[in-house]
Design a protein around this motif. Structure first.
Motif, PDB file in Angstrom:
ATOM      1  N   ILE A 119       0.849  -1.182   0.000  1.00 47.89           N
ATOM      2  CA  ILE A 119       0.000   0.000   0.000  1.00 47.89           C
ATOM      3  C   ILE A 119       0.893   1.242   0.000  1.00 47.89           C
ATOM      4  N   LEU A 120       0.631   2.175  -0.910  1.00 48.84           N
ATOM      5  CA  LEU A 120       1.397   3.419  -0.939  1.00 48.84           C
ATOM      6  C   LEU A 120       1.065   4.236   0.308  1.00 48.84           C
ATOM      7  N   PRO A 121       2.059   4.679   1.076  1.00 46.05           N
ATOM      8  CA  PRO A 121       1.781   5.434   2.299  1.00 46.05           C
ATOM      9  C   PRO A 121       1.339   6.862   1.993  1.00 46.05           C
ATOM     10  N   ASN A 122       0.715   7.504   2.984  1.00 42.44           N
ATOM     11  CA  ASN A 122       0.253   8.882   2.794  1.00 42.44           C
ATOM     12  C   ASN A 122       1.342   9.910   3.085  1.00 42.44           C
ATOM     13  N   GLN A 123       2.507   9.452   3.503  1.00 44.84           N
ATOM     14  CA  GLN A 123       3.652  10.344   3.660  1.00 44.84           C
ATOM     15  C   GLN A 123       4.942   9.552   3.555  1.00 44.84           C
ATOM     16  N   ARG A 124       5.984  10.227   3.135  1.00 42.16           N
ATOM     17  CA  ARG A 124       7.284   9.596   2.968  1.00 42.16           C
ATOM     18  C   ARG A 124       8.144   9.847   4.200  1.00 42.16           C
ATOM     19  N   GLY A 125       9.181   9.037   4.333  1.00 47.62           N
ATOM     20  CA  GLY A 125      10.163   9.260   5.383  1.00 47.62           C
ATOM     21  C   GLY A 125       9.710   8.896   6.782  1.00 47.62           C
ATOM     22  N   LEU A 126       8.741   7.975   6.891  1.00 47.75           N
ATOM     23  CA  LEU A 126       8.279   7.534   8.203  1.00 47.75           C
ATOM     24  C   LEU A 126       9.336   6.670   8.885  1.00 47.75           C
ATOM     25  N   GLU A 127       9.257   6.597  10.202  1.00 47.67           N
ATOM     26  CA  GLU A 127      10.133   5.692  10.928  1.00 47.67           C
ATOM     27  C   GLU A 127       9.663   4.263  10.685  1.00 47.67           C
ATOM     28  N   PRO A 128      10.556   3.356  10.298  1.00 43.93           N
ATOM     29  CA  PRO A 128      10.142   1.977  10.058  1.00 43.93           C
ATOM     30  C   PRO A 128       9.519   1.353  11.306  1.00 43.93           C
ATOM     31  N   SER A 129       8.526   0.487  11.091  1.00 40.48           N
ATOM     32  CA  SER A 129       7.865  -0.184  12.211  1.00 40.48           C
ATOM     33  C   SER A 129       7.306  -1.525  11.756  1.00 40.48           C
ATOM     34  N   TYR A 130       6.903  -2.352  12.745  1.00 43.24           N
ATOM     35  CA  TYR A 130       6.523  -3.739  12.486  1.00 43.24           C
ATOM     36  C   TYR A 130       5.364  -4.145  13.386  1.00 43.24           C
ATOM     37  N   GLU A 131       4.431  -4.927  12.830  1.00 46.25           N
ATOM     38  CA  GLU A 131       3.357  -5.537  13.601  1.00 46.25           C
ATOM     39  C   GLU A 131       3.086  -6.932  13.062  1.00 46.25           C
ATOM     40  N   GLN A 132       2.614  -7.802  13.944  1.00 51.15           N
ATOM     41  CA  GLN A 132       2.206  -9.145  13.542  1.00 51.15           C
ATOM     42  C   GLN A 132       1.026  -9.552  14.421  1.00 51.15           C
ATOM     43  N   LYS A 133      -0.099  -9.910  13.790  1.00 50.99           N
ATOM     44  CA  LYS A 133      -1.299 -10.229  14.559  1.00 50.99           C
ATOM     45  C   LYS A 133      -1.990 -11.469  13.989  1.00 50.99           C
ATOM     46  N   TYR A 134      -2.669 -12.181  14.887  1.00 51.16           N
ATOM     47  CA  TYR A 134      -3.425 -13.361  14.503  1.00 51.16           C
ATOM     48  C   TYR A 134      -4.907 -13.026  14.441  1.00 51.16           C
ATOM     49  N   PHE A 135      -5.572 -13.497  13.381  1.00 54.84           N
ATOM     50  CA  PHE A 135      -7.006 -13.268  13.209  1.00 54.84           C
ATOM     51  C   PHE A 135      -7.686 -14.625  13.086  1.00 54.84           C
ATOM     52  N   ASP A 136      -8.443 -14.969  14.112  1.00 53.62           N
ATOM     53  CA  ASP A 136      -9.080 -16.269  14.204  1.00 53.62           C
ATOM     54  C   ASP A 136     -10.086 -16.477  13.075  1.00 53.62           C
ATOM     55  N   THR A 137     -10.155 -17.723  12.582  1.00 55.14           N
ATOM     56  CA  THR A 137     -11.090 -18.054  11.501  1.00 55.14           C
ATOM     57  C   THR A 137     -12.528 -17.710  11.880  1.00 55.14           C
ATOM     58  N   ALA A 138     -12.889 -17.893  13.141  1.00 54.94           N
ATOM     59  CA  ALA A 138     -14.255 -17.610  13.587  1.00 54.94           C
ATOM     60  C   ALA A 138     -14.639 -16.153  13.365  1.00 54.94           C
ATOM     61  N   HIS A 139     -13.650 -15.256  13.411  1.00 55.86           N
ATOM     62  CA  HIS A 139     -13.929 -13.837  13.203  1.00 55.86           C
ATOM     63  C   HIS A 139     -14.015 -13.466  11.721  1.00 55.86           C
ATOM     64  N   LYS A 140     -13.758 -14.448  10.841  1.00 61.95           N
ATOM     65  CA  LYS A 140     -13.868 -14.219   9.398  1.00 61.95           C
ATOM     66  C   LYS A 140     -15.119 -14.862   8.806  1.00 61.95           C
ATOM     67  N   ARG A 141     -15.735 -15.767   9.546  1.00 60.84           N
ATOM     68  CA  ARG A 141     -16.851 -16.541   9.038  1.00 60.84           C
ATOM     69  C   ARG A 141     -18.104 -15.691   8.838  1.00 60.84           C
ATOM     70  N   GLN A 142     -18.450 -15.472   7.567  1.00 59.95           N
ATOM     71  CA  GLN A 142     -19.631 -14.723   7.138  1.00 59.95           C
ATOM     72  C   GLN A 142     -19.705 -13.343   7.796  1.00 59.95           C
ATOM     73  N   ARG A 143     -18.552 -12.739   7.961  1.00 64.87           N
ATOM     74  CA  ARG A 143     -18.475 -11.373   8.476  1.00 64.87           C
ATOM     75  C   ARG A 143     -17.152 -10.779   7.994  1.00 64.87           C
ATOM     76  N   TRP A 144     -17.083  -9.468   8.023  1.00 62.66           N
ATOM     77  CA  TRP A 144     -15.842  -8.802   7.638  1.00 62.66           C
ATOM     78  C   TRP A 144     -14.922  -8.721   8.841  1.00 62.66           C
ATOM     79  N   CYS A 145     -13.718  -9.211   8.660  1.00 58.45           N
ATOM     80  CA  CYS A 145     -12.677  -9.136   9.687  1.00 58.45           C
ATOM     81  C   CYS A 145     -11.660  -8.098   9.221  1.00 58.45           C
ATOM     82  N   LEU A 146     -11.581  -6.997   9.948  1.00 55.26           N
ATOM     83  CA  LEU A 146     -10.669  -5.912   9.581  1.00 55.26           C
ATOM     84  C   LEU A 146      -9.249  -6.291   9.993  1.00 55.26           C
TER      85      LEU A 146
END
Length: 232
Positions: A119-146
């Protein structure tokens, strides 16, 4: 307006250890009609053979989201992160001023299958960062999981752009709807299965652009997994 991007018309690369499909121009694949869609710059479907992967390489000024479909990826980067990303997990890196990272199949016997999103960011030169998250299958079943948003609401990963990335899993005959602001655009990618969107049948690997629409209803013909991008 709905515009289909058939799976078979995507760019392709086969390096033996890595098999990829490119929805948008990437690396040696260039298509002037498919460079990006709004802030969505890259949508790659990758399969990595066991005990292989990408050696250290660099990125800057990009929001990089990895969605694991099968298997696991071992990640290391110049920020000091060293993690294994497994099925159901989403990784987000803001490359900003620059990062170096490597990605290898974490298994010596099983392939890894994942979707790489830039995804193209809305500004350049940001400080690098990292995230990692788990999204359970139950939260995807016939619903939108953001899974990604600019403010991290509903437990989503934070990306530096006015873009929402959502996913859903539908069983045959199930439906799901989504309202669209007329000033925005959407892109739907079918990761597995087959769905109906209005009068358009959308199968595994297909993408669908939506412009000038106020909403969409998706009906599953098979068990299906889909990504939806709500874009500026």
């Amino acid at each position: 307006m709905l515009i289909l991007r058939p799976a078979g018309e995507r760019g392709n690369s086969d390096l033996g250890w890595l098999k990829s499909h490119f929805s948008f121009s990437f690396a040696d694949y260039f298509d002037s009609e498919h460079i990006q869609f709004s802030s969505l710059r890259v949508l790659n479907e990758d399969r990595i053979a066991p005990a292989t992967g990408f050696p250290a390489h660099s990125h800057s000024d990009m929001e990089i989201v990895t969605y694991i479909m099968q298997g696991a990826i071992k990640h290391r980067d110049s920020m000091g992160n060293s993690f294994v990303i497994r099925g159901g997990e989403v990784q987000r890196m803001s490359a900003g001023t620059g990062i170096t990272h490597s990605e290898f199949n974490a298994s010596d016997t099983e392939p890894a299958h994942f979707v790489q999103i830039w995804i193209l960011p809305n500004q350049r030169g940001l400080e690098p960062s990292y995230e990692q998250k788990y999204f359970d299958t139950a939260h995807k079943r016939q619903r939108w999981c953001l899974i990604a948003s600019p403010d991290g609401h509903d437990g989503s990963c934070i990306i530096h752009q006015d873009t929402l990335i959502q996913c859903s899993i539908l069983l045959p005959g199930e439906t799901i709807s989504y309202s669209i602001n007329l000033k925005r655009r959407c892109y739907i990618q079918v990761l597995r299965g087959e769905v109906q969107v209005s009068d358009q049948r959308v199968s595994v690997g297909d993408g669908l652009r939506l412009e000038g629409e106020t909403g969409v209803t998706i009906v599953a013909h098979q068990e299906s997994e889909i990504l939806l991008f709500d874009l500026p």
